[in-house]
Design a protein around this motif. Structure first.
Motif, PDB file in Angstrom:
ATOM      1  N   THR A 139      -1.161  -8.811  -6.040  1.00 12.14           N
ATOM      2  CA  THR A 139      -0.514  -7.809  -6.883  1.00 12.14           C
ATOM      3  C   THR A 139       0.993  -8.030  -6.858  1.00 12.14           C
ATOM      4  OG1 THR A 139      -0.073  -5.437  -7.032  1.00 12.14           O
ATOM      5  CG2 THR A 139      -0.552  -6.258  -4.864  1.00 12.14           C
ATOM      6  N   ASP A 140       1.699  -7.458  -7.840  1.00  7.99           N
ATOM      7  CA  ASP A 140       3.157  -7.590  -7.832  1.00  7.99           C
ATOM      8  C   ASP A 140       3.764  -6.727  -6.739  1.00  7.99           C
ATOM      9  OD1 ASP A 140       3.116  -9.345  -9.885  1.00  7.99           O
ATOM     10  OD2 ASP A 140       3.341  -7.818 -11.447  1.00  7.99           O
ATOM     11  N   LYS A 141       3.324  -5.463  -6.680  1.00  4.43           N
ATOM     12  CA  LYS A 141       3.850  -4.571  -5.639  1.00  4.43           C
ATOM     13  C   LYS A 141       2.790  -4.449  -4.550  1.00  4.43           C
ATOM     14  CE  LYS A 141       5.933  -0.127  -4.947  1.00  4.43           C
ATOM     15  NZ  LYS A 141       6.680   0.922  -5.567  1.00  4.43           N
ATOM     16  N   ASP A 243      -6.367  18.244   6.770  1.00  5.28           N
ATOM     17  CA  ASP A 243      -5.204  17.776   6.004  1.00  5.28           C
ATOM     18  C   ASP A 243      -5.652  17.266   4.634  1.00  5.28           C
ATOM     19  OD1 ASP A 243      -3.173  18.172   7.890  1.00  5.28           O
ATOM     20  OD2 ASP A 243      -3.780  16.377   8.992  1.00  5.28           O
ATOM     21  N   PRO A 244      -4.718  17.191   3.660  1.00  3.98           N
ATOM     22  CA  PRO A 244      -5.089  16.585   2.377  1.00  3.98           C
ATOM     23  C   PRO A 244      -5.696  15.202   2.601  1.00  3.98           C
ATOM     24  CG  PRO A 244      -2.825  17.393   2.331  1.00  3.98           C
ATOM     25  CD  PRO A 244      -3.311  17.575   3.727  1.00  3.98           C
ATOM     26  N   PHE A 245      -6.673  14.841   1.785  1.00  7.75           N
ATOM     27  CA  PHE A 245      -7.357  13.554   1.967  1.00  7.75           C
ATOM     28  C   PHE A 245      -7.608  12.972   0.581  1.00  7.75           C
ATOM     29  CE2 PHE A 245     -10.421  11.467   5.210  1.00  7.75           C
ATOM     30  CZ  PHE A 245     -10.208  10.229   4.617  1.00  7.75           C
ATOM     31  N   HIS A 246      -7.001  11.834   0.323  1.00  6.66           N
ATOM     32  CA  HIS A 246      -7.117  11.232  -1.007  1.00  6.66           C
ATOM     33  C   HIS A 246      -7.546   9.773  -0.941  1.00  6.66           C
ATOM     34  CE1 HIS A 246      -4.323  14.591  -1.846  1.00  6.66           C
ATOM     35  NE2 HIS A 246      -4.958  14.637  -2.996  1.00  6.66           N
ATOM     36  N   GLY A 247      -8.242   9.348  -1.985  1.00 10.58           N
ATOM     37  CA  GLY A 247      -8.421   7.930  -2.254  1.00 10.58           C
ATOM     38  C   GLY A 247      -7.280   7.506  -3.184  1.00 10.58           C
ATOM     39  N   PHE A 248      -6.863   6.267  -3.075  1.00  8.06           N
ATOM     40  CA  PHE A 248      -5.759   5.772  -3.911  1.00  8.06           C
ATOM     41  C   PHE A 248      -6.232   4.512  -4.635  1.00  8.06           C
ATOM     42  CE2 PHE A 248      -2.004   3.007  -4.442  1.00  8.06           C
ATOM     43  CZ  PHE A 248      -1.226   3.843  -5.239  1.00  8.06           C
ATOM     44  N   ARG A 249      -6.294   4.619  -5.969  1.00  5.62           N
ATOM     45  CA  ARG A 249      -6.676   3.448  -6.767  1.00  5.62           C
ATOM     46  C   ARG A 249      -5.438   2.553  -6.909  1.00  5.62           C
ATOM     47  NH1 ARG A 249     -11.432   4.446 -10.128  1.00  5.62           N
ATOM     48  NH2 ARG A 249     -11.904   6.665 -10.156  1.00  5.62           N
ATOM     49  N   TYR A 250      -5.334   1.599  -6.013  1.00  8.03           N
ATOM     50  CA  TYR A 250      -4.158   0.716  -5.992  1.00  8.03           C
ATOM     51  C   TYR A 250      -4.175  -0.191  -7.221  1.00  8.03           C
ATOM     52  CZ  TYR A 250      -7.807  -2.352  -4.536  1.00  8.03           C
ATOM     53  OH  TYR A 250      -8.983  -3.051  -4.523  1.00  8.03           O
ATOM     54  N   ASP A 251      -3.019  -0.738  -7.505  1.00  6.23           N
ATOM     55  CA  ASP A 251      -2.911  -1.713  -8.592  1.00  6.23           C
ATOM     56  C   ASP A 251      -3.009  -3.111  -7.972  1.00  6.23           C
ATOM     57  OD1 ASP A 251      -2.332  -2.888 -11.064  1.00  6.23           O
ATOM     58  OD2 ASP A 251      -0.207  -3.018 -10.528  1.00  6.23           O
ATOM     59  N   GLY A 252      -3.951  -3.928  -8.397  1.00  6.77           N
ATOM     60  CA  GLY A 252      -4.058  -5.287  -7.861  1.00  6.77           C
ATOM     61  C   GLY A 252      -5.497  -5.735  -7.811  1.00  6.77           C
ATOM     62  N   LYS A 253      -5.652  -7.031  -7.462  1.00  4.70           N
ATOM     63  CA  LYS A 253      -7.004  -7.601  -7.370  1.00  4.70           C
ATOM     64  C   LYS A 253      -7.291  -7.879  -5.905  1.00  4.70           C
ATOM     65  CE  LYS A 253     -10.484 -10.482  -8.927  1.00  4.70           C
ATOM     66  NZ  LYS A 253     -11.531  -9.844  -8.142  1.00  4.70           N
ATOM     67  N   ARG A 254      -8.374  -7.274  -5.389  1.00  2.00           N
ATOM     68  CA  ARG A 254      -8.696  -7.410  -3.972  1.00  2.00           C
ATOM     69  C   ARG A 254      -9.743  -8.507  -3.754  1.00  2.00           C
ATOM     70  NH1 ARG A 254     -13.989  -6.094  -1.570  1.00  2.00           N
ATOM     71  NH2 ARG A 254     -13.599  -5.710   0.611  1.00  2.00           N
ATOM     72  N   PHE A 255      -9.528  -9.260  -2.692  1.00  2.00           N
ATOM     73  CA  PHE A 255     -10.471 -10.311  -2.315  1.00  2.00           C
ATOM     74  C   PHE A 255     -11.024 -10.009  -0.925  1.00  2.00           C
ATOM     75  CE2 PHE A 255      -7.563 -12.097  -5.346  1.00  2.00           C
ATOM     76  CZ  PHE A 255      -8.396 -12.778  -6.209  1.00  2.00           C
ATOM     77  N   ASP A 256     -12.335 -10.068  -0.784  1.00  2.00           N
ATOM     78  CA  ASP A 256     -12.963  -9.867   0.519  1.00  2.00           C
ATOM     79  C   ASP A 256     -13.035 -11.216   1.220  1.00  2.00           C
ATOM     80  OD1 ASP A 256     -14.451  -9.366   2.718  1.00  2.00           O
ATOM     81  OD2 ASP A 256     -16.259  -8.721   1.665  1.00  2.00           O
ATOM     82  N   ILE A 268      -8.344 -19.802  -4.541  1.00  2.00           N
ATOM     83  CA  ILE A 268      -8.076 -20.252  -5.914  1.00  2.00           C
ATOM     84  C   ILE A 268      -7.039 -19.336  -6.573  1.00  2.00           C
ATOM     85  CG2 ILE A 268      -9.101 -20.574  -8.210  1.00  2.00           C
ATOM     86  CD1 ILE A 268     -11.743 -21.311  -6.714  1.00  2.00           C
ATOM     87  N   ALA A 269      -7.264 -18.017  -6.456  1.00  2.00           N
ATOM     88  CA  ALA A 269      -6.368 -17.070  -7.133  1.00  2.00           C
ATOM     89  C   ALA A 269      -4.940 -17.158  -6.585  1.00  2.00           C
ATOM     90  CB  ALA A 269      -6.913 -15.656  -6.981  1.00  2.00           C
ATOM     91  N   PHE A 270      -4.809 -17.253  -5.259  1.00  2.00           N
ATOM     92  CA  PHE A 270      -3.459 -17.313  -4.676  1.00  2.00           C
ATOM     93  C   PHE A 270      -2.782 -18.648  -4.995  1.00  2.00           C
ATOM     94  CE2 PHE A 270      -2.326 -13.606  -2.040  1.00  2.00           C
ATOM     95  CZ  PHE A 270      -3.443 -12.818  -2.298  1.00  2.00           C
TER      96      PHE A 270
END
Ligand code: UTP
Length: 292
Positions: A139-141, A243-256, A268-270
């Motif tokens: 991801t960029d950020k 406490d507040p509990f959130h999921g965060f849909r990050y921006d980017g492509k994740r690789f396992d 390959i992607a990197f």
């Protein structure tokens, strides 16, 4: 006011059985994607998010990780003798400052929850990040920087989430999602590795967390969950409603990268993301006759 996240825990005590024999004498987290070990990407990501203290939960056979983040006299001397000043400067640039890195051992790899619990005394009483090195996000950020920014607003617990194909829910901690606001999803429930038919959604937790120190109390009971391991997800599920509990849909492509196909895709992607490698790698990929 939300407390700044200054500490990050890197659980690196797992056995990496899916990558045997590569991981027999080398930690899985030291496997390189292109030319950097997985754990190096994770530490860089933490630095970019403003983390100042780096806590590694290691185990037997993981000393290469400690060496990687240490000063190497022999290598420096060799490089200096060959006038490789650029390489020396590059090595110095990413070395964490003295005293910023701490190691503790998870004597027995009893699961991710247990590994995080092993860091309790080093973390103390402040919110902290957890990064799993085998999850790599292109991801960029950087992913954790996005989360730290979101956490200033949300406080509480924040976990990175992504939608996965329903047939894969058995590999993840899965959310019972509440209200959605932009990238944030309220967490109403969490289930570790549910069968596709039982999964409350397909929104799944990946290896980036910002957690409140109360999680250590919930891990204290050491009750094994899915797969006989002490699961972080089970402790997190017990924190819902506090406490507040959130999921965060990050921006980017994740690789396992703990999975062979994911690891190869990441390489390959990197490589394609790098100016010095894109040409050669894409020419090779184009030359492959992949049939239908
Ligand atoms: P994984 O679930 O991928 O387990 O761990 P693993 O042992 O590394 O690999 P496989 O499944 O046997 O192939 C995700 C992260 O959590 C750490 C691992 O080191 C990895 O960074 N972990 C896992 C621990 O630190 N301790 C554990 O007991 C389990």
């Amino acid at each position: 006011m939300t407390t700044k996240v200054k500490k990050a825990v890197f659980p690196v005590g797992g056995l990496g059985t899916r990558f045997l024999p590569a991981t027999k004498a080398m930690p899985k987290e030291m496997m390189p994607v292109v030319d950097k070990p997985l754990i190096h990407y994770a530490v860089e990501e933490a630095v970019a998010a403003g983390i100042e203290e780096f806590i590694f939960v290691t185990g037997r056979g993981k000393s290469a990780i400690e060496d990687h983040f240490d000063h190497s006299y022999e290598l420096r001397d060799e490089l200096a003798a060959r006038n490789k000043t650029v390489e020396i400067a590059e090595l110095d640039a990413w070395l964490p400052p003295a005293g910023a890195v701490a190691y503790t051992r998870q004597q027995v790899p009893k699961g991710l929850g247990h590994a995080v619990w092993c860091a309790r005394n080093l973390v103390g009483d402040a919110p902290f990040a957890v990064l799993l090195a085998d999850d790599l996000v292109l991801t960029d950020k950087p992913c954790l920087a996005q989360m730290v920014e979101a956490h200033i607003e949300t406080g509480g617990n924040l976990v990175a989430v992504m939608d996965v194909p329903r047939e894969h829910t058995g590999r993840y901690g899965v959310l019972d999602p509440g209200e959605t606001r932009g990238r944030l999803v309220e967490v109403r429930g969490l289930v570790e590795k549910p069968a596709p038919a039982e999964a409350p959604s397909t929104l799944s937790v990946i290896g980036r967390y910002i957690l409140q120190p109360e999680v250590f109390g919930h891990l204290e009971s050491q009750v094994p969950g899915a797969g006989g391991e002490i699961q972080l997800t089970d402790a997190l599920a017990r924190m819902i409603g506090g406490d507040p509990f959130h999921g965060f849909r990050y921006d980017g492509k994740r690789f396992d990268c703990g999975d062979k196909v994911g690891f190869i895709q990441a390489n390959i992607a990197f490589a394609l993301a790098r100016d010095d490698l894109r040409g050669g790698v894409s020419a090779y990929l184009k030359s492959l006759d992949l049939g239908a």
